[in-house]
Write a protein that holds these residues in place. Structure first.
Motif, PDB file in Angstrom:
ATOM      1  N   LEU A  48      51.995   8.750  38.114  1.00 37.26           N
ATOM      2  CA  LEU A  48      50.849   8.622  39.034  1.00 37.26           C
ATOM      3  C   LEU A  48      51.182   9.046  40.459  1.00 37.26           C
ATOM      4  O   LEU A  48      50.280   9.375  41.231  1.00 37.26           O
ATOM      5  CB  LEU A  48      50.333   7.172  39.012  1.00 37.26           C
ATOM      6  CG  LEU A  48      49.707   6.748  37.683  1.00 37.26           C
ATOM      7  CD1 LEU A  48      49.324   5.281  37.708  1.00 37.26           C
ATOM      8  CD2 LEU A  48      48.477   7.603  37.355  1.00 37.26           C
ATOM      9  N   ASN A  70      47.137   5.019  28.418  1.00 37.44           N
ATOM     10  CA  ASN A  70      47.031   4.062  29.526  1.00 37.44           C
ATOM     11  C   ASN A  70      47.198   4.760  30.866  1.00 37.44           C
ATOM     12  O   ASN A  70      46.510   4.446  31.832  1.00 37.44           O
ATOM     13  CB  ASN A  70      48.118   2.977  29.420  1.00 37.44           C
ATOM     14  CG  ASN A  70      47.744   1.997  28.337  1.00 37.44           C
ATOM     15  OD1 ASN A  70      46.590   1.959  27.919  1.00 37.44           O
ATOM     16  ND2 ASN A  70      48.721   1.222  27.861  1.00 37.44           N
ATOM     17  N   GLU A  80      44.033   6.355  31.892  1.00 33.99           N
ATOM     18  CA  GLU A  80      43.059   5.403  32.450  1.00 33.99           C
ATOM     19  C   GLU A  80      43.452   4.995  33.871  1.00 33.99           C
ATOM     20  O   GLU A  80      42.597   4.857  34.750  1.00 33.99           O
ATOM     21  CB  GLU A  80      42.954   4.180  31.543  1.00 33.99           C
ATOM     22  CG  GLU A  80      42.072   4.492  30.334  1.00 33.99           C
ATOM     23  CD  GLU A  80      42.188   3.465  29.224  1.00 33.99           C
ATOM     24  OE1 GLU A  80      42.596   2.324  29.516  1.00 33.99           O
ATOM     25  OE2 GLU A  80      41.901   3.837  28.075  1.00 33.99           O
ATOM     26  N   GLU A  81      44.766   4.807  34.083  1.00 36.12           N
ATOM     27  CA  GLU A  81      45.222   4.465  35.439  1.00 36.12           C
ATOM     28  C   GLU A  81      44.893   5.612  36.407  1.00 36.12           C
ATOM     29  O   GLU A  81      44.525   5.379  37.557  1.00 36.12           O
ATOM     30  CB  GLU A  81      46.742   4.224  35.459  1.00 36.12           C
ATOM     31  CG  GLU A  81      47.189   2.923  34.780  1.00 36.12           C
ATOM     32  CD  GLU A  81      46.504   1.696  35.382  1.00 36.12           C
ATOM     33  OE1 GLU A  81      46.464   1.610  36.617  1.00 36.12           O
ATOM     34  OE2 GLU A  81      45.987   0.861  34.612  1.00 36.12           O
ATOM     35  N   LYS A 130      41.406   5.401  37.572  1.00 33.80           N
ATOM     36  CA  LYS A 130      41.224   4.364  38.605  1.00 33.80           C
ATOM     37  C   LYS A 130      41.697   4.878  39.967  1.00 33.80           C
ATOM     38  O   LYS A 130      41.159   4.502  41.001  1.00 33.80           O
ATOM     39  CB  LYS A 130      42.013   3.099  38.236  1.00 33.80           C
ATOM     40  CG  LYS A 130      41.366   2.321  37.102  1.00 33.80           C
ATOM     41  CD  LYS A 130      42.129   1.048  36.834  1.00 33.80           C
ATOM     42  CE  LYS A 130      41.778   0.508  35.454  1.00 33.80           C
ATOM     43  NZ  LYS A 130      42.838  -0.302  34.876  1.00 33.80           N
TER      44      LYS A 130
END
Ligand code: ADP
Length: 369
Positions: free
Chosen positions: A77, A102, A105-106, A109
């Motif tokens: 990220l 996951n 999805e992070e 966000k």
């Protein structure tokens, strides 16, 4: 007239979406490029590290970045954060491994528009993701613009609503003082007159605010409108102003357009009313309404021989509550033109001006009907 402010014209040509592919792995880049080649709506620029990617995004037109999260300088990220911090105006789709849902999805966000697993890249999934990300980005930008408008509007509304109410309170206190002296004096009558004017201003302001806020919710009617007849109706509504200003309103024969008759009445009433109101000392106002054909559209022009508008104020006048210095002494709320702009834009059209200070102004608008 000088100081022409032309409305931006929407290009009808369908141009390719400029993609920036940030991927250091040659095989994955090849896979992606092959998938993208099967549809002709994109053009790809490739970078194989973050430094080059940021340089390209800052200097070239990039409409969407496809970003692998594992690059030589940074992984995960952090890659996305660094990219978004440096290039906040470029939407991003991140590439993940299938085992990293996951992470995808992070990334959403954190601000990515979509994520795509490398193992699942096919022309179909890629095209879907590009379309989805671009649409999501458009909606996000619209929402941010509305929020900024709302904040600006809220603070200006609060300020402008409070000032006439303050004045009402002040005049009421003065009247009370005068009347407590035991007789109705000349001063009390004068204060009462000013109080009525302030009350009238608050009522107009609340009415205009209501009009502006209800516009977003109102569905626009698309009926045939004859602008020449509409100008006659507007002149009846403005009869008192025409008489008071010794003004003249002329309308040429104009072709029919399609739009919402009530809202178009409002636009013409505002523009013609302003043309009469913002006149030069010693010059009787003359307002002319005419039309022309441009790029297949009917463009309506409302021209006056008034005080004119300085070039650098041409955009400001369309913002809510903005009144120019030389409007002092003329009644108004500063909302008329912002309402006109909203109405025209709700019809898919544009409004713009040409003006020469001290000579007059031409307001142009067209509807996309
Ligand atoms: P209002 O007339 O209520 O002040 P508008 O939104 O209609 O509000 O106009 C904003 C400002 O733009 C006016 O206060 C005035 O300074 C300027 N303006 C608008 N129309 C004209 C015009 N035809 N000629 C010169 N100035 C104008």
């Amino acid at each position: 007239m000088a100081n022409s402010i032309q409305a931006p014209r929407a290009s009808k040509k369908v141009s390719k979406v400029e993609l920036l592919l940030v991927e250091d792995n040659e095989d994955h880049a090849e896979l992606f490029t092959l998938a993208a080649r099967s549809f002709s709506t994109t053009r790809i620029t490739r970078a194989n590290n973050l430094t080059d990617a940021l340089q390209i995004a800052r200097t070239k037109k990039v409409e969407l970045a496809i970003l692998d999260l594992g690059l030589p300088e940074t992984v995960g990220l952090d890659t996305l954060s660094l990219f978004l911090d440096s290039c906040p105006s470029v939407p991003v789709v991140v590439l993940t491994a299938i085992s990293d849902l996951n992470l995808g999805e992070e990334a959403l966000k954190l601000g990515a528009m979509d994520f795509l697993s490398k193992e699942e890249i096919t022309p179909r999934t890629l095209l879907r993701s590009i379309r989805y990300a671009l649409e999501r980005w458009t909606q996000k930008c619209k929402l941010e613009d509305s929020l900024a408008d709302l904040q600006y509007f809220g603070s200006m509304a609060a300020h402008d609503l409070v000032s006439p109410l303050d004045a009402i309170q002040g005049f009421a206190q003065l009247i009370e003082l005068e009347l407590s002296k035991g007789q109705s004096t000349q001063e009390a009558w004068e204060c009462l007159d000013l109080l009525k004017k302030s009350a009238h201003r608050s009522i107009t302001l609340v009415g205009d605010l209501h009009k502006l806020s209800s516009l977003g919710r109102k569905s626009i009617e698309r009926l045939e409108i004859r602008p020449t007849s509409l100008v006659s109706e507007v002149c009846s509504s403005l009869a008192e102003l025409i008489k008071d200003t010794k003004g003249t309103v002329e309308a040429s024969e104009m072709p029919a357009v399609r739009g919402d008759p009530g809202l178009m009445h409002h636009v013409l009433q505002n523009l013609i009313g302003n043309g009469l109101k913002y006149s030069r000392d010693g010059v009787d106002p003359v307002v002319r309404v005419s039309s022309s054909r441009e790029d297949g559209l009917t463009v309506i022009c409302v021209e006056d021989n008034g005080i004119g508008i300085d070039d650098k104020e041409s955009n400001r006048i369309f913002l809510p509550f903005e009144r120019l210095a030389d409007s002092q002494g003329k009644t108004g709320t500063g909302l008329g033109l912002s309402i006109c702009k909203k109405i025209i834009e709700a019809h898919g059209g544009e409004i713009w001006i040409e003006s020469t200070k001290g000579e007059g102004t031409r307001f142009y608008f067209h509807l996309d009907c």
